[in-house]
Design a protein around this motif. Structure first.
Motif, short mmCIF file in Angstrom:
data_model
loop_
_atom_site.label_atom_id
_atom_site.label_comp_id
_atom_site.label_asym_id
_atom_site.label_seq_id
_atom_site.Cartn_x
_atom_site.Cartn_y
_atom_site.Cartn_z
N HIS A 214 0.86 -1.18 0.00
CA HIS A 214 0.00 0.00 0.00
C HIS A 214 0.90 1.23 0.00
O HIS A 214 1.58 1.50 0.99
N LYS B 155 4.80 1.73 -3.64
CA LYS B 155 4.28 0.38 -3.78
C LYS B 155 5.29 -0.50 -4.52
O LYS B 155 5.94 -0.07 -5.46
N TYR C 79 -3.37 -0.93 15.82
CA TYR C 79 -2.99 -1.60 14.58
C TYR C 79 -2.48 -3.03 14.78
O TYR C 79 -2.02 -3.64 13.83
N TYR D 160 5.65 -1.74 12.45
CA TYR D 160 7.03 -1.92 12.01
C TYR D 160 7.71 -0.56 11.97
O TYR D 160 7.14 0.40 11.44
N TRP E 204 4.95 2.12 10.95
CA TRP E 204 3.89 1.79 10.01
C TRP E 204 3.14 0.55 10.47
O TRP E 204 3.74 -0.38 10.99
N PRO E 205 1.81 0.48 10.22
CA PRO E 205 1.06 -0.75 10.52
C PRO E 205 1.55 -1.90 9.64
O PRO E 205 1.94 -1.69 8.50
N TYR E 206 1.51 -3.09 10.17
CA TYR E 206 2.02 -4.27 9.47
C TYR E 206 1.32 -4.51 8.14
O TYR E 206 1.91 -5.03 7.20
N TYR E 207 0.04 -4.12 8.03
CA TYR E 207 -0.72 -4.45 6.82
C TYR E 207 -0.35 -3.61 5.60
O TYR E 207 -0.85 -3.83 4.51
N VAL E 208 0.55 -2.65 5.76
CA VAL E 208 1.06 -1.87 4.63
C VAL E 208 2.06 -2.71 3.83
O VAL E 208 2.38 -2.39 2.70
N LYS F 8 3.94 -6.74 2.79
CA LYS F 8 3.83 -8.19 2.61
C LYS F 8 5.14 -8.81 3.10
O LYS F 8 6.22 -8.39 2.71
#
Length: 80
Positions: A36, A43, A58, A62, A69-73, A75
């Motif tokens: 993201h 990206k 979150y 990281y 940053w949130p982990y879901y940003v 892979k």
């Protein structure tokens, strides 16, 4: 009976479970791929996680450079 909860907290590692149910401890620094885009992150770029932190909002954060940053940003791809 409620299932057991595993609460593992460390600023320098995370626990990773693969598709076969095997678990491994992954220590920082490790690479993740941006999925993201943000104002700073592009990206598909690969970045290095320097620290991890548990977060109520979150779940997991990281630290990359000086930013959190949130982990879901990202892979995370680990094979074992």
């Amino acid at each position: 009976m409620d299932p057991p909860k595993i609460n593992y907290v460390s600023n320098n590692s995370i626990m990773v479970i693969n598709n076969y149910g095997s678990i491994r401890q992954l220590f920082v620094p490790f690479k993740v791929q941006v999925i993201h885009a943000t104002a700073i992150l592009v990206k598909d770029a690969w970045v290095v996680v320097d620290e991890v932190e548990q977060s109520d909002k979150y779940l997991l954060l990281y630290r990359i450079g000086t930013n959190w940053w949130p982990y879901y940003v990202f892979k995370l791809s680990v094979e074992f």
